[in-house]
Every structure is written in structure tokens, then in C-alpha cells.
Design an enzyme around this catalytic site. Structure first.
Site, PDB file in Angstrom:
ATOM      1  N   ARG A 338       0.874  -1.190   0.000  1.00  0.00           N
ATOM      2  CA  ARG A 338       0.000   0.000   0.000  1.00  0.00           C
ATOM      3  C   ARG A 338       0.904   1.229   0.000  1.00  0.00           C
ATOM      4  O   ARG A 338       2.064   1.161   0.437  1.00  0.00           O
ATOM      5  CB  ARG A 338      -0.911   0.010   1.221  1.00  0.00           C
ATOM      6  CG  ARG A 338      -0.206   0.280   2.529  1.00  0.00           C
ATOM      7  CD  ARG A 338      -1.134   0.307   3.722  1.00  0.00           C
ATOM      8  NE  ARG A 338      -1.710  -1.005   3.999  1.00  0.00           N
ATOM      9  CZ  ARG A 338      -2.417  -1.272   5.100  1.00  0.00           C
ATOM     10  NH1 ARG A 338      -2.632  -0.324   6.010  1.00  0.00           N
ATOM     11  NH2 ARG A 338      -2.897  -2.468   5.301  1.00  0.00           N
ATOM     12  N   VAL A 384       2.637  -3.647   7.557  1.00  0.00           N
ATOM     13  CA  VAL A 384       3.275  -4.962   7.699  1.00  0.00           C
ATOM     14  C   VAL A 384       2.365  -5.907   8.468  1.00  0.00           C
ATOM     15  O   VAL A 384       2.207  -7.085   8.109  1.00  0.00           O
ATOM     16  CB  VAL A 384       4.645  -4.836   8.402  1.00  0.00           C
ATOM     17  CG1 VAL A 384       5.185  -6.216   8.783  1.00  0.00           C
ATOM     18  CG2 VAL A 384       5.643  -4.118   7.509  1.00  0.00           C
ATOM     19  N   ASP A 385       1.746  -5.405   9.544  1.00  0.00           N
ATOM     20  CA  ASP A 385       0.831  -6.232  10.342  1.00  0.00           C
ATOM     21  C   ASP A 385      -0.340  -6.743   9.513  1.00  0.00           C
ATOM     22  O   ASP A 385      -0.922  -7.789   9.813  1.00  0.00           O
ATOM     23  CB  ASP A 385       0.289  -5.426  11.532  1.00  0.00           C
ATOM     24  CG  ASP A 385       1.378  -5.133  12.562  1.00  0.00           C
ATOM     25  OD1 ASP A 385       2.393  -5.866  12.548  1.00  0.00           O
ATOM     26  OD2 ASP A 385       1.211  -4.195  13.346  1.00  0.00           O
ATOM     27  N   GLU A 386      -0.661  -6.005   8.461  1.00  0.00           N
ATOM     28  CA  GLU A 386      -1.786  -6.392   7.594  1.00  0.00           C
ATOM     29  C   GLU A 386      -1.299  -6.982   6.275  1.00  0.00           C
ATOM     30  O   GLU A 386      -1.986  -6.941   5.264  1.00  0.00           O
ATOM     31  CB  GLU A 386      -2.689  -5.176   7.365  1.00  0.00           C
ATOM     32  CG  GLU A 386      -3.311  -4.667   8.672  1.00  0.00           C
ATOM     33  CD  GLU A 386      -4.116  -3.381   8.487  1.00  0.00           C
ATOM     34  OE1 GLU A 386      -4.194  -2.896   7.335  1.00  0.00           O
ATOM     35  OE2 GLU A 386      -4.654  -2.875   9.483  1.00  0.00           O
ATOM     36  N   CYS A 387      -0.049  -7.505   6.306  1.00  0.00           N
ATOM     37  CA  CYS A 387       0.544  -8.256   5.184  1.00  0.00           C
ATOM     38  C   CYS A 387       0.912  -7.411   3.975  1.00  0.00           C
ATOM     39  O   CYS A 387       1.150  -7.954   2.880  1.00  0.00           O
ATOM     40  CB  CYS A 387      -0.367  -9.405   4.752  1.00  0.00           C
ATOM     41  SG  CYS A 387      -0.610 -10.632   6.040  1.00  0.00           S
TER      42      CYS A 387
END
Length: 449
Positions: A338, A384-387
């Protein structure tokens, strides 16, 4: 009758009464302290100085048997073992080892407080390092893989064969007169590491790594006396596609993709970067034709666009170095990358606040600059936590390309997190070693040190 001193002194481990009867043992420290309280007189310093039983550090060091140490350093077997007579364990009926005989080796009489362990093991470790290094030098591909963490593409071997066809004795210097120097892994092919000093692992990863070279880039060609350099570009460390790019470190951080193999890189140099004079014009044309003929005979496509176009489609963002990054990205679900919270233009303005700041001396200004940057960093870690792993990598690359050294500690966690999640651990080793000693200029030859 006076008994001889036990060679193990107060630290003797023997429990055998016969041994105690045969040899004299000095009292232990606690016993000496107790006896000292009862005795009105103490032995004079002079007597202590000349006493043969006193184990002074320097005296003990001088008494070490050099022959014994030399044998141990050479890993020789100790003398034939002798029976351990009077062993308490084998004579004690209640002990689990009752009735079992054993043998013991006669240990060399070397005081442990003179650094014997270091004397023994340091030379052995150094010997093993040298032998391992010699083995690596015998296999160029293994040396490159082990020290540089990469595998070279087929075009690299073919280009080296081309250089050997031009000069069997000095293949690495074929293009020297035109100002092009073969470096990095070519130093391995030229056997330059065989008699070189053994360095730390990180030093090899910094060999010909210029200031703005990201982990994805490996220098193989340098224009002599300048910051212009060509190299392989790998989005994955185990890639062997052979894509080549060029950068001039004196002009900034931007890279340009110039071809799909190293022949493209050399031809690009001959067409665009070589210094042309009336004296070398014919030689340049001759080299260019011979390179084209060699590649054609071996089905190596020159100036191909297929691989470059395929990579261009896979690039998720350009980043400051303009070569872009490639990460797994599901375009339908928009998963894998993103955009950053700020545009490139605004990010550059924020990063400009770090220029010239010392983290200690200018702590207030540095804190203020970091406060402006922090939301972008936080957003990258949330991604990063959401890939969306590519976001952290983009920000890390942008901080790296900005070039301010006081951003190193900020970009390190971003690099480590992104490369870990993308399963590119080799790039972590490369970026860590680079940031540990990130040098400007063009004097980056490890072999010159």
C-alpha cells in the site's frame, strides 16, 4: 626423609593415600590462613621471593615446557595412557563404577593461569579458518556464494570465458585501456583472494559496495577513477536472471536498468560512457563487434526487453532510486503493498530536516524531525501487520537513498522487518554490514586494505 613436591600442588585431585604418602602437598588457602593465626612469625618476603614452590605468574609462564605446548598446538596425541591405580571409584563397593578399571592420560605440567587454553585453541582456530579459506578459494563459485551470498548468472561465466579468449594471462584487465575495470566477483575469478588477508564476513559484503547501492544491487564493473559502476540487480537474492543496472554515485542515488545480461552492460559502456579518442576509436569498435559475435554464437540475446518488461510490470513503486521494488502483490485484493502516508515530494521535505543534524548535539532538532516522520513509520509497520510488506521496504529504501547517516538507526528495523517477512534474509546481512560501515567515495576495494 623429605618427600618430593606433587606436581599438581594444592589443587591435586588425587585421593589415593599412597599418593599422599609419596608426595608432599602444600596446604590450601584456608589451611594457610588458619595456620597464620597460630604462628607468631611469618616467613620474610625475601624467603618467599626465593622459594622454589611459589607459583608466580611470570615464573610459571617461563617454566612452561615449550615442546609440550607445540605438540598440543599441532593436535598431536598425548602420551600412551597409564593405569589409574588406587582409583577410589573402582574400589568403593557402594559406587556405581565399582570394579571398573580406567586409564588416564598424563597431563602436561602447564599452569592454567598463564593462558594455556588461549595458547592451545587460538592457533587451532586460526589454522581451521585458513584451511577453510583455502578450500573456498579452490572453488570460485563456492567462494562467491559463501562470501557474497549470491549465485552468479550464466552470462557472468560466459563473459569471463570471453575475457580469457582475449587474454589468458590477464583476463581481468582486458578492458583496462578503455577505462573499464572488472571488480567484485571478478576478483575471485582472477584468484586475487587466494593470498589476500582473511577479513570479517561483513567486509566481503561491502567489497565494491558504493554508498547508494541497495542490497538488491551487486557491482561488477567500474569506470576507473569515477563513481560510475554497473552491476547485477536481484529482487530475490537467489535470482539468476542477469538484469544489469548502472549508477553514478557522484550524481546521486538513481539507478537505470540497461540490459538483461553483462554483455549489455559492457556494450552500454562502450556506446555511452567510454572516453573516445582518435587512438582508441578503432579498438572500441573492435571490442563491440567481438562482444556481439560472441553473444550471438552462444544465443545470448543483446538489448533484449522481455525480462525488463516483465519486471517493470511487477514493480509496485519506483522509490527514490527509480529502479523500483518488486514484492508479491495481489492486485485484486490489493494485498502485499500500500502507498506511504505521504507523497514522495512531502517525504523528501520531511527527510531534509535531518540534514546536517547530530543526534546528540542537536537532540531537540532531531527529535522534532523524527516526530514529523514518525506517523509515516507507524503507518508502514501497521501495513506490515496487515501483510502489506512492500510498504516498509519502500520507506526503508527511501530513507537509505536520502543518504543521511543519522537515519540509519531508523531504517534498520524497517529493513529487517520487510526482508524478514518477504523471506529475503540474505539482504538483511548485506544491509546490516553496509550500514555498519557505509563509506562515501570510490575507494571501496577490500583487497587494497
Amino acid at each position: 626423609m623429605d618427600k618430593p613436591d606433587c606436581k599438581y600442588g594444592a589443587s591435586c585431585y588425587q585421593k589415593n593415600p599412597a599418593h599422599k604418602e609419596k608426595y608432599r602437598h602444600p596446604p590450601k588457602a584456608n589451611d594457610e590462613a588458619a595456620e597464620a593465626e597460630d604462628k607468631p612469625e611469618v616467613e620474610s618476603p625475601k624467603n618467599i621471593e626465593t622459594s622454589p614452590n611459589v607459583n608466580k605468574r611470570h615464573g610459571a609462564s617461563e617454566s612452561v615446557n615449550e615442546d609440550v605446548l607445540d605438540e598440543i598446538k599441532r593436535c598431536k596425541r598425548p602420551p600412551t595412557p597409564e593405569k589409574d591405580d588406587g582409583n577410589r571409584e573402582e574400589s568403593d563397593k557402594s559406587h556405581e563404577y565399582y570394579g571398573m578399571t580406567r586409564q588416564r592420560y598424563t597431563l602436561p605440567e602447564v599452569p592454567m593461569d598463564v593462558g594455556m587454553m588461549s595458547d592451545i585453541y587460538d592457533p587451532q582456530i586460526e589454522f581451521c579458518k585458513k584451511e577453510e579459506y583455502k578450500d573456498l578459494c579452490r572453488n570460485s563459485k563456492e567462494f562467491i556464494r559463501h562470501k557474497f551470498l549470491v549465485q552468479m548468472p550464466d552470462c557472468f561465466d560466459s563473459f569471463w570465458d570471453y575475457c580469457l579468449s582475449k587474454s589468458k594471462d590477464n583476463p581481468q584487465e582486458v578492458f583496462d585501456k578503455l577505462g573499464l575495470r572488472l571488480v567484485g566477483p571478478f576478483d575471485v575469478m582472477g584468484n586475487k583472494f587466494q593470498d589476500a588477508k582473511i577479513h570479517e564476513p561483513g567486509d566481503y559484503l561491502r567489497h565494491w559496495r558504493f554508498y547508494f547501492d541497495p542490497p538488491e544491487f551487486q557491482t561488477v564493473l567500474v569506470k576507473k577513477g569515477t563513481g560510475l559502476h554497473y552491476g547485477y540487480w536481484r529482487d530475490q537474492l537467489d535470482e539468476a536472471s542477469g538484469l544489469v543496472a548502472v549508477n553514478d554515485v557522484n550524481k546521486g542515488c538513481e539507478f537505470k536498468m540497461v540490459g538483461e545480461n553483462i554483455f549489455d552492460a559492457v556494450i552500454h559502456f562502450l556506446e555511452n560512457e567510454v572516453t573516445t579518442t582518435p587512438f582508441n576509436k578503432a579498438q572500441i569498435a573492435s571490442f563491440k563487434k567481438s562482444l556481439e559475435d560472441w553473444a550471438k554464437e552462444r544465443n545470448i540475446p543483446l538489448k533484449g526487453q522481455d525480462k525488463l518488461k516483465a519486471r517493470s510490470k511487477a514493480v509496485v513503486c519506483k522509490t527514490f532510486h527509480k529502479a523500483g521494488i518488486v514484492v508479491p502483490f495481489d492486485r485484486k485484493q490489493q494485498l502485499g503493498y500500500r502507498q506511504l502516508l505521504e507523497s514522495d515530494a512531502n517525504l523528501k521535505k520531511i527527510l531534509a530536516k535531518f540534514d546536517g543534524l547530530d543526534r546528540v548535539k542537536d537532540s531537540d532538532e532531531f527529535t522534532a524531525a523524527k516526530t514529523a516522520l514518525q506517523p509515516i513509520i507507524t503507518g508502514a509497520f501497521i501495513a506490515v501487520d496487515e501483510c502489506d510488506f512492500g510498504t516498509a521496504l519502500e520507506l526503508a529504501i527511501d530513507l537509505f537513498c536520502h543518504g543521511t547517516s543519522n537515519l540509519h538507526d531508523i531504517m534498520k528495523p524497517l529493513f529487517v522487518t520487510a526482508y524478514s517477512q518477504l523471506q529475503r534474509p540474505g539482504f538483511i546481512a548485506i544491509i546490516k554490514s553496509h550500514l555498519d560501515n557505509r563509506r562515501k567515495g570510490i575507494d571501496l576495494d577490500l583487497l587494497a586494505k
